[in-house]
Design a protein around this motif. Structure first.
Motif, PDB file in Angstrom:
ATOM      1  N   LEU A 176      11.072   7.457  -2.045  1.00  0.00           N
ATOM      2  CA  LEU A 176      11.746   6.657  -1.447  1.00  0.00           C
ATOM      3  C   LEU A 176      12.259   5.438  -2.353  1.00  0.00           C
ATOM      4  O   LEU A 176      11.529   5.336  -3.706  1.00  0.00           O
ATOM      5  CB  LEU A 176      10.682   5.592  -0.444  1.00  0.00           C
ATOM      6  CG  LEU A 176      10.491   5.885   0.675  1.00  0.00           C
ATOM      7  CD1 LEU A 176       8.987   5.303   1.113  1.00  0.00           C
ATOM      8  CD2 LEU A 176      11.543   5.703   1.849  1.00  0.00           C
TER       9      LEU A 176
ATOM     10  N   SER B 224      14.312   1.210   0.138  1.00  0.00           N
ATOM     11  CA  SER B 224      13.610   2.109   1.077  1.00  0.00           C
ATOM     12  C   SER B 224      14.516   3.305   1.849  1.00  0.00           C
ATOM     13  O   SER B 224      14.125   3.624   2.948  1.00  0.00           O
ATOM     14  CB  SER B 224      13.012   1.061   2.503  1.00  0.00           C
ATOM     15  OG  SER B 224      12.327   0.132   1.890  1.00  0.00           O
TER      16      SER B 224
ATOM     17  N   GLU C 101      15.191   7.159   2.009  1.00  0.00           N
ATOM     18  CA  GLU C 101      14.613   8.322   1.649  1.00  0.00           C
ATOM     19  C   GLU C 101      15.779   9.284   0.975  1.00  0.00           C
ATOM     20  O   GLU C 101      16.705   9.651   1.873  1.00  0.00           O
ATOM     21  CB  GLU C 101      13.959   9.025   2.717  1.00  0.00           C
ATOM     22  CG  GLU C 101      13.163   8.167   3.543  1.00  0.00           C
ATOM     23  CD  GLU C 101      12.416   8.817   4.825  1.00  0.00           C
ATOM     24  OE1 GLU C 101      12.346   9.913   4.817  1.00  0.00           O
ATOM     25  OE2 GLU C 101      12.457   7.826   5.716  1.00  0.00           O
TER      26      GLU C 101
ATOM     27  N   GLY D 261      11.716   5.368   5.852  1.00  0.00           N
ATOM     28  CA  GLY D 261      12.662   4.402   5.414  1.00  0.00           C
ATOM     29  C   GLY D 261      12.986   3.204   6.602  1.00  0.00           C
ATOM     30  O   GLY D 261      13.204   2.067   5.952  1.00  0.00           O
TER      31      GLY D 261
ATOM     32  N   THR E 182       6.499   0.221   5.888  1.00  0.00           N
ATOM     33  CA  THR E 182       6.924   1.254   4.717  1.00  0.00           C
ATOM     34  C   THR E 182       7.669   0.227   3.711  1.00  0.00           C
ATOM     35  O   THR E 182       7.562   0.212   2.640  1.00  0.00           O
ATOM     36  CB  THR E 182       7.690   2.482   5.189  1.00  0.00           C
ATOM     37  OG1 THR E 182       6.853   3.058   5.602  1.00  0.00           O
ATOM     38  CG2 THR E 182       8.345   2.980   3.834  1.00  0.00           C
ATOM     39  N   ARG E 183       8.650  -0.406   4.671  1.00  0.00           N
ATOM     40  CA  ARG E 183       9.565  -1.242   3.793  1.00  0.00           C
ATOM     41  C   ARG E 183       8.934  -2.400   3.188  1.00  0.00           C
ATOM     42  O   ARG E 183       9.148  -2.999   2.026  1.00  0.00           O
ATOM     43  CB  ARG E 183      10.577  -1.962   4.843  1.00  0.00           C
ATOM     44  CG  ARG E 183      11.605  -0.739   5.357  1.00  0.00           C
ATOM     45  CD  ARG E 183      12.568  -1.370   6.482  1.00  0.00           C
ATOM     46  NE  ARG E 183      13.613  -2.154   5.665  1.00  0.00           N
ATOM     47  CZ  ARG E 183      14.738  -1.720   5.436  1.00  0.00           C
ATOM     48  NH1 ARG E 183      14.806  -0.372   5.560  1.00  0.00           N
ATOM     49  NH2 ARG E 183      15.594  -2.223   4.751  1.00  0.00           N
TER      50      ARG E 183
ATOM     51  N   VAL F  14       7.431  -1.079  -0.114  1.00  0.00           N
ATOM     52  CA  VAL F  14       8.332  -0.894  -0.920  1.00  0.00           C
ATOM     53  C   VAL F  14       8.783  -2.121  -1.897  1.00  0.00           C
ATOM     54  O   VAL F  14       8.950  -2.351  -2.797  1.00  0.00           O
ATOM     55  CB  VAL F  14       9.469  -0.135  -0.395  1.00  0.00           C
ATOM     56  CG1 VAL F  14      10.823  -0.397  -1.315  1.00  0.00           C
ATOM     57  CG2 VAL F  14       9.365   1.236   0.097  1.00  0.00           C
TER      58      VAL F  14
END
Length: 242
Positions: A133, A137, A139, A159, A164-165, A168
């Protein structure tokens, strides 16, 4: 009196004609110059006079140069004036590991491509391999992450996943020298407001959410000089050490 008047009129006519002739010569010269420029432009546009002879690619580390050249697809013999530099840059930017690209003409015969590659800030494991990543974000690759890239530990990595964001965004808020100083081994993201950094020396930084990340990044470095195992910067104005 009438003869004198006639002489005066003739004198005025004699002084006017050379001036008019000079004006016509200037206009004719300018017109000829324009014609020459148009002719040169047409020759340069439609013939190999300004053909592309060299393609220079800057900024590459992980992306093979041949991959960029294949994406460009600059026709042999194409005039520099006929290149659509925006379209060329867009083709290069579609490469998975390219974050952005710029294409410029360098006359008389060189095309310069400046590439900004995607670099991993986190990775996560998946049945099909290790996903990298970047700071957006995205992939962008399935391959080993390389040394120093922290692992993302979360329930639904990807992503498009909000958690996840957020993880990141936390990593992107840390300047690279601070990332190296901290030695983050893993980012544990339980929710968008519950993110922790597990350092390689066994200590933990409780980050919280993405709010005030710049302020948290400013205080965490000095804070880690104190003894302790858990450093909580959830509220950067009231940090705690345990």
């Amino acid at each position: 009196m009438s003869e004198g008047g006639g002489d005066d009129a003739g004198s005025e006519d004699l002084t006017y004609r050379p001036s008019a002739w000079r004006s016509r010569r200037v206009r004719l010269g300018a017109l000829a110059g324009v014609v020459v420029l148009i002719a040169f432009g047409l020759v340069a546009y439609f013939t190999p006079l300004l053909a592309v002879r060299t393609v220079r690619v800057d900024g590459l580390a992980a992306v093979p140069e041949q991959q960029v050249l294949d994406a460009l697809r600059v026709p042999d013999g194409r005039s520099m004036l006929r290149l659509d530099t925006d379209a060329l840059a867009e083709r290069v930017a579609h490469l998975p590991k390219v974050r952005s690209a710029r294409v410029q003409r360098v006359f008389p015969s060189t095309v310069r491509v400046t590439v900004v590659e995607r670099t991993p800030v986190l990775y996560f494991d998946s049945p099909d391999g290790t996903h990298l990543l970047d700071c957006d974000s995205v992939e962008f690759a399935i391959e080993p992450p390389g040394p120093g890239v922290p692992k993302l530990i979360t329930d639904h990595p990807g992503g498009s996943d909000p958690v996840t964001r957020a993880a990141v965004a936390v990593m992107a808020a840390l300047p690279i020298p601070l990332r190296d100083q901290l030695g983050v081994g893993a980012v544990v993201a339980r929710s968008v407001s519950d993110i922790a950094l597990e350092l390689r020396d066994g200590r933990t930084v409780v980050w919280g959410g993405t709010a005030d990340s710049a302020r948290k990044a400013a205080v965490v470095g000095p804070l880690l000089s104190q003894p302790g195992k858990v450093f909580d910067v959830t509220s950067p104005n009231l940090v705690t050490v345990k």
